[in-house]
Design an enzyme around this catalytic site. Structure first.
Site, mmCIF file in Angstrom:
data_model
loop_
_atom_site.group_PDB
_atom_site.id
_atom_site.type_symbol
_atom_site.label_atom_id
_atom_site.label_comp_id
_atom_site.label_asym_id
_atom_site.label_seq_id
_atom_site.Cartn_x
_atom_site.Cartn_y
_atom_site.Cartn_z
ATOM 1 C CG HIS A 1 -4.672 26.745 -5.408
ATOM 2 N ND1 HIS A 1 -5.437 27.399 -6.088
ATOM 3 C CD2 HIS A 1 -4.130 26.417 -3.792
ATOM 4 C CE1 HIS A 1 -6.194 27.684 -5.079
ATOM 5 N NE2 HIS A 1 -5.561 27.281 -4.064
ATOM 6 C CB ALA B 1 -8.375 33.468 -4.727
ATOM 7 C CB ILE B 2 -10.065 34.653 0.858
ATOM 8 C CG1 ILE B 2 -8.440 34.616 1.353
ATOM 9 C CG2 ILE B 2 -11.114 33.465 0.362
ATOM 10 C CD1 ILE B 2 -9.058 33.904 2.676
ATOM 11 C CG ASP C 1 -5.716 27.761 -9.620
ATOM 12 O OD1 ASP C 1 -4.984 26.287 -9.332
ATOM 13 O OD2 ASP C 1 -6.008 27.892 -8.245
ATOM 14 N N GLY D 1 -8.309 26.206 2.447
ATOM 15 C CA GLY D 1 -8.675 24.822 3.192
ATOM 16 C C GLY D 1 -10.297 24.572 2.270
ATOM 17 C CG ASN D 2 -13.694 27.025 2.010
ATOM 18 O OD1 ASN D 2 -13.457 27.972 3.059
ATOM 19 N ND2 ASN D 2 -15.177 26.614 1.992
ATOM 20 C CB SER D 3 -8.404 26.530 -2.277
ATOM 21 O OG SER D 3 -8.221 27.134 -2.022
ATOM 22 C CG LEU E 1 -9.832 36.619 -32.371
ATOM 23 C CD1 LEU E 1 -10.723 36.020 -33.048
ATOM 24 C CD2 LEU E 1 -10.000 38.138 -31.173
#
Length: 481
Positions: free
Chosen positions: A122, A245-246, A152, A226-228, A283
């Site tokens: 993202h 995510a948070i 992601d 910004g930590n993503s 499977l």
């Protein structure tokens, strides 16, 4: 002792615990111990940060978009005659759109000396250009090697750089325990590289909703916008997860952050080395969670495992001997609690090998060996863009197979013709068709292939009666030609 003083001593004790685990080799349950003396309370995370932080980068993604002027006068034909635009005479086609550059900011982690970087999909999903900045402020252009929306995750490669980059090594995320100390490293709010500390709050979180594979590490280490794409590291400075995510009502950290486990990250990195396509084992079976009622009926002391509800003929599941009604309790040596945890455990196995499924049946437990194969394309997809004057104009359609169903996240047992994409503003989009719709019939005639659909779309019946399957429901739509 005051509450604040107690909290401070507790934090220092956790730091000491981290150092002890680092200094004594691989951590086991017996080696996780409290500090033994006051000297151990003076220990610091700085050596771990010095080891890991140089491998965490800032990721700047940009894309050029076309925008229309905000003035309402440009929508008036009278004013367009003087200022240009469609229908505006000599100035026709000019002044109606402007180009602007949109930017996004995230983090990434260098995982190899030649500049392979992992980040979140993202962060760079629609980017035309990507640039990365190292902790020493050097900047490099990067190319997008792989984008995997289902996890992601995205893989980048530094362009035209003839040097060895600092990089981080992978830890086995399956060895994490609730309570282990972790550090989150990234670029929150664009303020610059930042390190936060916390513990693993929970494992195998499944109701997060940001990827198809719901199996997250939960941490209370502060993670913010910004930590993503940044690193979640253990007390040896190894990568245990990619921060993704948070849970927040304010947009900032509330102490509930989620990271993609490093074992899934490593799987996607390895896929990028093999040609840029993520191929997951298939499977060929459907399954459901075990409720308290089902557990009681099966004689279980608690709900666990996944119940097989359908097995595709000739699929790896079928060839292994799996049957409807089987209760799968393990994939390899790992327990499974629900379909999400099964999906994660199975999807991270390498294609071309085998794994075991531990199955509970009325007569007892048995172990089956299943081949790890990609979903097959049992019929040619024969992708076509429908043109002309019909409700399907502008739709891209394909013949369904297990491989196509896997790509589009559909039930692998569906058959027929599926809409895979829609042109913006097309007739198909305006009448309400959606990607993933399975076109079953037109005016009572079954649609068995893209060729059949294309032929039917060229007719002019006056009234179009469509039967479409969407999300397990059948929709019946009538339209005038």
């Amino acid at each position: 002792m005051t509450a604040n003083a107690f909290a401070g001593r507790t934090l220092l004790a956790l730091a000491a615990l981290a150092f002890l685990a680092t200094a004594s080799g691989p951590a086991t349950a017996q080696e996780r111990a409290a500090p033994r003396d006051a000297a151990e309370l003076q220990l610091s995370f700085a050596p771990i940060v010095r080891e890991a932080a140089p491998a965490v980068v800032n990721v700047y993604a940009s894309r050029t978009v076309q925008s229309r002027p905000a003035s309402p006068f440009f929508d008036d034909p009278f004013f367009r005659r003087f200022f240009g635009g469609p229908g505006g005479g000599p100035g026709q086609g000019q002044g109606r759109t402007r180009e602007r550059v949109e930017s996004s900011l995230g983090s990434g982690v260098i995982v190899s000396a030649d500049g392979i970087i992992v980040t979140n999909n993202h962060v760079i999903a629609e980017a035309d250009a990507v640039r990365v900045a190292l902790s020493d402020r050097r900047e490099f252009d990067a190319e997008i090697v792989l984008k995997d929306e289902r996890t992601d995750l995205a893989i980048l490669k530094v362009r035209d750089a003839d040097e060895t980059f600092p990089h981080i090594t992978f830890a086995d995320s399956d060895t994490l325990q609730v309570g282990d100390i972790v550090l989150a490293i990234g670029n929150p709010f664009g303020v610059g590289q930042t390190v936060t500390q916390g513990i693993v709050s929970a494992l195998a979180r499944t109701r997060v909703g940001v990827t198809d594979y719901q199996f997250f590490i939960q941490t209370d280490a502060a993670i913010n916008p910004g930590n993503s794409g940044g690193a979640l590291v253990d007390m040896k400075g190894r990568l245990v997860g990619i921060n993704t995510a948070i849970f927040s009502r304010s947009g900032g950290s509330n102490g509930i952050g989620f990271a993609i486990p490093s074992n899934m990250v490593r799987f996607v990195v390895q896929a990028s080395e093999g040609g840029g396509t993520v191929r997951r084992p298939w499977l060929g079976a459907s399954m459901q969670s075990v409720s308290a009622e089902i557990a009681e009926a099966l004689g279980l002391d608690r709900p666990s495992g996944v119940l097989v509800t359908e097995v595709g003929e000739g699929s790896p599941a079928d060839r292994s001997g799996l049957k409807v009604g089987d209760l799968i309790t393990r994939v390899g040596d790992a327990e499974v609690a629900d379909p999400d945890s099964f999906g994660y455990r199975f999807a991270t196995r390498p294609i071309g090998s085998t794994t075991t499924l531990t199955v509970l049946r009325p007569r007892g437990e048995t172990v089956l060996t299943v081949a790890l194969e990609p979903a097959p394309e049992t019929v040619p997809r024969d992708e076509r863009v429908v043109e002309g004057y019909s409700p399907f104009s502008g739709a891209t359609v394909m013949n369904l197979s297990p491989a196509v169903a896997e790509e589009l996240r559909l039930d692998g047992f569906e058959e027929g013709v599926v809409v895979s994409a829609l042109a913006q503003g097309s007739t198909a989009a305006r009448v309400g068709l959606q990607a993933g719709d399975i076109i079953q019939s037109i005016n009572g005639r079954p649609v068995d292939s893209t060729r059949t659909l294309e032929r039917m779309a060229k007719s002019d019946p006056g009234v179009w009666r469509l039967e479409i399957r969407r999300g397990g429901r059948v929709l019946r739509i009538a339209l005038r030609g």
